[in-house]
Design a protein around this motif. Structure first.
Motif, mmCIF file in Angstrom:
data_model
loop_
_atom_site.group_PDB
_atom_site.id
_atom_site.type_symbol
_atom_site.label_atom_id
_atom_site.label_comp_id
_atom_site.label_asym_id
_atom_site.label_seq_id
_atom_site.Cartn_x
_atom_site.Cartn_y
_atom_site.Cartn_z
ATOM 1 N N LEU A 42 0.850 -1.199 0.000
ATOM 2 C CA LEU A 42 0.000 0.000 0.000
ATOM 3 C C LEU A 42 0.884 1.246 0.000
ATOM 4 O O LEU A 42 1.749 1.398 0.871
ATOM 5 C CB LEU A 42 -0.875 -0.039 1.258
ATOM 6 N N HIS A 65 1.977 -5.419 10.283
ATOM 7 C CA HIS A 65 0.614 -4.997 9.950
ATOM 8 C C HIS A 65 -0.440 -5.790 10.733
ATOM 9 O O HIS A 65 -1.369 -5.200 11.308
ATOM 10 C CB HIS A 65 0.389 -5.130 8.434
ATOM 11 N N ARG A 69 -2.924 -4.135 13.364
ATOM 12 C CA ARG A 69 -4.348 -4.126 13.006
ATOM 13 C C ARG A 69 -5.206 -4.689 14.137
ATOM 14 O O ARG A 69 -6.295 -4.215 14.406
ATOM 15 C CB ARG A 69 -4.531 -4.947 11.719
ATOM 16 N N ALA A 278 -6.488 9.721 8.421
ATOM 17 C CA ALA A 278 -7.369 8.572 8.135
ATOM 18 C C ALA A 278 -8.821 8.884 8.462
ATOM 19 O O ALA A 278 -9.732 8.369 7.828
ATOM 20 C CB ALA A 278 -6.912 7.341 8.930
ATOM 21 N N SER A 279 -9.055 9.749 9.462
ATOM 22 C CA SER A 279 -10.421 9.816 9.968
ATOM 23 C C SER A 279 -11.180 11.118 9.702
ATOM 24 O O SER A 279 -12.402 11.092 9.628
ATOM 25 C CB SER A 279 -10.427 9.537 11.480
ATOM 26 N N THR A 282 -12.387 11.753 5.655
ATOM 27 C CA THR A 282 -13.204 10.610 5.230
ATOM 28 C C THR A 282 -14.586 10.722 5.886
ATOM 29 O O THR A 282 -15.615 10.560 5.226
ATOM 30 C CB THR A 282 -12.539 9.277 5.628
ATOM 31 N N ALA A 286 -18.346 11.159 4.240
ATOM 32 C CA ALA A 286 -19.454 10.259 4.570
ATOM 33 C C ALA A 286 -20.669 11.116 4.943
ATOM 34 O O ALA A 286 -21.794 10.842 4.511
ATOM 35 C CB ALA A 286 -19.071 9.348 5.714
ATOM 36 N N ARG A 349 -1.981 0.468 -4.873
ATOM 37 C CA ARG A 349 -0.877 -0.398 -4.452
ATOM 38 C C ARG A 349 0.313 -0.186 -5.376
ATOM 39 O O ARG A 349 0.140 0.007 -6.589
ATOM 40 C CB ARG A 349 -1.288 -1.884 -4.540
ATOM 41 N N TYR A 370 -7.593 0.186 -7.370
ATOM 42 C CA TYR A 370 -8.976 -0.316 -7.463
ATOM 43 C C TYR A 370 -9.850 0.871 -7.100
ATOM 44 O O TYR A 370 -9.777 1.421 -6.012
ATOM 45 C CB TYR A 370 -9.214 -1.531 -6.555
ATOM 46 N N THR A 422 -16.029 1.116 -0.991
ATOM 47 C CA THR A 422 -15.808 2.445 -0.393
ATOM 48 C C THR A 422 -14.861 2.378 0.795
ATOM 49 O O THR A 422 -14.078 3.304 1.046
ATOM 50 C CB THR A 422 -17.177 3.026 0.046
ATOM 51 N N GLY A 424 -12.619 0.002 1.148
ATOM 52 C CA GLY A 424 -11.530 -0.877 0.767
ATOM 53 C C GLY A 424 -11.958 -2.325 0.822
ATOM 54 O O GLY A 424 -13.138 -2.656 1.004
ATOM 55 N N HIS A 428 -6.380 -4.582 3.937
ATOM 56 C CA HIS A 428 -6.394 -3.222 4.503
ATOM 57 C C HIS A 428 -7.797 -2.637 4.624
ATOM 58 O O HIS A 428 -7.952 -1.414 4.665
ATOM 59 C CB HIS A 428 -5.486 -2.306 3.672
ATOM 60 N N CYS A 430 -10.958 -0.936 5.764
ATOM 61 C CA CYS A 430 -10.987 0.185 6.731
ATOM 62 C C CYS A 430 -11.364 -0.284 8.142
ATOM 63 O O CYS A 430 -12.364 -0.973 8.342
ATOM 64 C CB CYS A 430 -12.011 1.217 6.267
HETATM 65 C C1 HEM Z 1 -16.352 7.363 5.443
HETATM 66 C C2 HEM Z 1 -15.250 7.287 6.134
HETATM 67 C C3 HEM Z 1 -14.097 6.426 5.736
HETATM 68 C C4 HEM Z 1 -13.807 5.901 4.507
HETATM 69 C C5 HEM Z 1 -14.588 6.058 3.216
HETATM 70 C C6 HEM Z 1 -12.587 5.146 4.657
HETATM 71 C C7 HEM Z 1 -11.990 4.454 3.630
HETATM 72 C C8 HEM Z 1 -10.899 3.621 3.770
HETATM 73 C C9 HEM Z 1 -10.321 2.826 2.708
HETATM 74 C C10 HEM Z 1 -10.795 2.812 1.261
HETATM 75 C C11 HEM Z 1 -9.302 2.126 3.238
HETATM 76 C C12 HEM Z 1 -8.421 1.123 2.494
HETATM 77 C C13 HEM Z 1 -7.358 1.840 1.706
HETATM 78 C C14 HEM Z 1 -6.591 0.924 0.796
HETATM 79 O O1 HEM Z 1 -7.030 -0.187 0.462
HETATM 80 O O2 HEM Z 1 -5.534 1.366 0.349
HETATM 81 C C15 HEM Z 1 -9.209 2.489 4.638
HETATM 82 C C16 HEM Z 1 -8.266 1.998 5.506
HETATM 83 C C17 HEM Z 1 -8.155 2.441 6.799
HETATM 84 N N1 HEM Z 1 -9.011 3.277 7.493
HETATM 85 FE FE1 HEM Z 1 -10.644 4.175 6.754
HETATM 86 N N2 HEM Z 1 -12.154 5.229 5.938
HETATM 87 C C18 HEM Z 1 -13.044 6.001 6.648
HETATM 88 C C19 HEM Z 1 -12.985 6.343 7.982
HETATM 89 C C20 HEM Z 1 -12.008 5.945 8.839
HETATM 90 C C21 HEM Z 1 -11.923 6.321 10.234
HETATM 91 C C22 HEM Z 1 -12.926 7.201 10.972
HETATM 92 C C23 HEM Z 1 -10.798 5.728 10.717
HETATM 93 C C24 HEM Z 1 -10.222 5.784 12.113
HETATM 94 C C25 HEM Z 1 -10.891 5.714 13.191
HETATM 95 C C26 HEM Z 1 -10.193 4.966 9.655
HETATM 96 C C27 HEM Z 1 -9.058 4.223 9.766
HETATM 97 C C28 HEM Z 1 -8.523 3.465 8.749
HETATM 98 C C29 HEM Z 1 -7.296 2.699 8.906
HETATM 99 C C30 HEM Z 1 -6.434 2.638 10.139
HETATM 100 C C31 HEM Z 1 -7.064 2.063 7.676
HETATM 101 C C32 HEM Z 1 -5.893 1.166 7.301
HETATM 102 C C33 HEM Z 1 -6.215 -0.266 7.578
HETATM 103 C C34 HEM Z 1 -5.081 -1.192 7.224
HETATM 104 O O3 HEM Z 1 -4.141 -0.776 6.550
HETATM 105 O O4 HEM Z 1 -5.136 -2.349 7.653
HETATM 106 N N3 HEM Z 1 -10.956 5.118 8.531
HETATM 107 N N4 HEM Z 1 -10.206 3.397 4.942
#
Ligand code: HEM
Length: 485
Positions: A42, A65, A69, A278-279, A282, A286, A349, A370, A422, A424, A428, A430
């Motif tokens: 990633l 990771h 996680r 990250a948060s 996003t 939403a 990626r 993607y 949306t 992922g 990874h 979300c």
């Molecule tokens: C509508 C809100 C959100 C959307 C659309 C969203 C979307 C995503 C997506 C698409 C990924 C995967 C990225 C990839 O495949 O490269 C991801 C990963 C992640 N998101 Fe979210 N996210 C949102 C909210 C949040 C919030 C609020 C948090 C924290 C509290 C968060 C924490 C994370 C983390 C830590 C990852 C990485 C997971 C990993 O690498 O294992 N996200 N998110």
């Protein structure tokens, strides 16, 4: 936005995005390996993002990771989410109390402010015990976020220059906080004591997390007790044990960063910044995307209102975590909003091995994407494979809104979409997904019990000035009217 390219080129094509060359790939068989971190890792290629976030990520370190996680996910498990409800509700009520006297809200700006507030005050729960002005900190957070996807020009007054300055100020402020320093110091001690092993560290944290305290909290919540009682149950049991390795987003982040280099005080501050990335925005999208779609659909609002009447009768005025778990039409609506107008563009990626997509070979070193929105066009349940149409009916919110926006499709096995990218997919996926759904549900429940939503500019979405990396409404078009029921 890539539908026409897909029609012309099929399941793989090249594009330039914010100065980076990326291959958009829709072939899930070809993507399977990269989505499991096999032959790829990633990485976000955009130069501004790389400059502001980090050059190297621990997410790509083998053996890190998984444990990271586990800790992170534990901090957002249902009992934890339940314990966050009162705080989230209070924060939202304070926003709502500013919108209500006006009878309207400029939702694009309001969603940004709420996204930042939720990230700083609830998700990261940043304490500013040195008296630093919270509003000023949030303005710096906004400047920082604004630079992530801008032009890579570090000139005076540019968004990147402002973002770099904001990052420096935020790191300085966070470093001054006793909390950050104390957590980092405690982490270093425990990390060394545990032999600097991510697996052992995660096991210790999880052992604490799946303690009697969390089980008691979970049981209390299931039995319908208030979130406060559930949180108190967690704390009470936790308090009676020696304080070791409390699971938190910051401990997860500190552990990850410690695998890149010896842990320094600055890691605590950077961990907070990364999680803001990250948060905050996003969550903003939403909120914005959901409000935009709902305000266009009196039909769906009415059905949500009816559901809220039932929830109200069963669970009472206060919206508890348990109540949010019994809103099937709301669940379906939120999924439908995130399908039709995804709040993210999926994931990217970097290939470490050649990737075969049909007869094409994408060489190692290239980026593949993607794209959530495009994948949703290709959903095997919603789409019949016809590429001759300008837009497939299930995505055509511009021309046939009522056909495209149908939460009901999620309520039966035959019509339930199979693709939801949306948040992922794969390794990874979300971690914040359930938290975001909870937040949007709480806000909509509060609002729709009292108001009908209507866009003052009905074609606001059509008039958006930009679609990537997010919707940017034309100035003055984003007002949502709150009409009392
Ligand atoms: C509508 C809100 C959100 C959307 C659309 C969203 C979307 C995503 C997506 C698409 C990924 C995967 C990225 C990839 O495949 O490269 C991801 C990963 C992640 N998101 Fe979210 N996210 C949102 C909210 C949040 C919030 C609020 C948090 C924290 C509290 C968060 C924490 C994370 C983390 C830590 C990852 C990485 C997971 C990993 O690498 O294992 N996200 N998110």
């Amino acid at each position: 936005m890539f539908w026409d390219r897909y029609r012309r080129y099929g399941s793989v094509f090249r594009t330039m995005m914010l100065g980076s060359r990326i291959w958009v790939v829709t072939d899930l068989d070809a993507l399977r390996g990269p989505l499991r971190d096999e032959g790829a890792y990633l990485e976000v290629p955009f130069p501004t993002f790389q400059r502001l976030v980090a050059a190297e990520s621990f997410l790509n370190r083998p053996g890190v990771h998984g444990p990271w996680r586990k800790i992170f996910s534990a901090t957002l498990a249902p009992p934890r989410l339940a314990a966050m409800v009162p705080e989230i509700t209070q924060l939202m009520k304070s926003h709502l109390s500013k919108w209500e006297p006006q009878g309207q809200v400029a939702i694009f700006r309001a969603a940004r402010v709420m996204g930042v507030d939720l990230a700083v005050d609830v998700i990261l729960d940043i304490k500013l015990s040195d008296g630093t002005d919270r509003a000023w900190v949030k303005s710096q957070v906004e400047d920082y976020l604004d630079g992530l996807y801008g032009l890579p020009l570090n000139l005076p007054g540019s968004t990147l220059a402002k973002a770099l300055a904001a990052r420096a100020k935020l790191v300085e402020v966070f470093l001054r906080q006793p909390d950050v320093a104390a957590t980092q110091a405690q982490f270093v001690q425990e990390w060394e004591a545990i032999g600097k092993s991510p697996q052992a560290y995660a096991a210790a944290v999880l052992d604490q997390h799946t303690s009697a305290g969390d089980k008691a909290a979970g049981a209390a919540e299931e039995a319908g007790a208030s979130e406060k009682a559930a949180a108190a149950a967690t704390e009470a049991t936790r308090g009676s044990r020696p304080a070791v390795l409390a699971p938190s987003i910051m401990t997860a982040q500190l552990m990850g960063r410690a695998m890149l280099k010896p842990s320094e005080l600055e890691d605590g501050a950077m961990s907070l910044l990364h999680m803001l990335v990250a948060s905050a925005d996003t969550t903003r999208f939403a909120l914005f995307n959901t409000w935009a779609l709902l305000a266009m659909s009196p039909r769906v609002q009415d059905k949500l209102y009816q559901e809220q009447q039932k929830v109200l009768a069963e669970y009472g005025e206060e919206i508890s975590y348990a109540a949010t778990c019994h809103m099937p039409y709301m669940d379906a609506t939120l999924k439908e909003c995130m399908r039709l107008l995804p709040a993210s563009a999926g994931g990217i990626r970097k290939l470490t091995a050649d990737m075969q997509v049909g007869s094409y070979t994408i060489p190692a070193g290239e980026y593949v994407w993607y794209h959530a929105g495009l994948m949703h066009y290709l959903d095997p349940v919603c789409w019949d494979g016809d590429t001759s149409v300008d837009v497939p009916a299930h995505m055509d919110w511009q021309n046939s809104f009522e056909v495209a926006f149908r939460p009901e499709r999620w309520l039966s096995e035959e019509t339930r979409p199979r693709y939801m990218f949306t948040f992922g997919t794969g390794a990874h996926l979300c971690i914040g997904m359930n938290l975001v759904y909870l937040e949007v549900k709480l806000l909509l429940s509060m609002v729709l019990r009292k108001y009908r939503l209507r866009l003052r500019t009905p074609d606001m979405l059509l008039r958006c000035e930009r679609l990537f990396p997010f919707f940017l409404p034309a100035k003055g078009t984003d007002t949502v009217l709150l009409e009392p029921r």
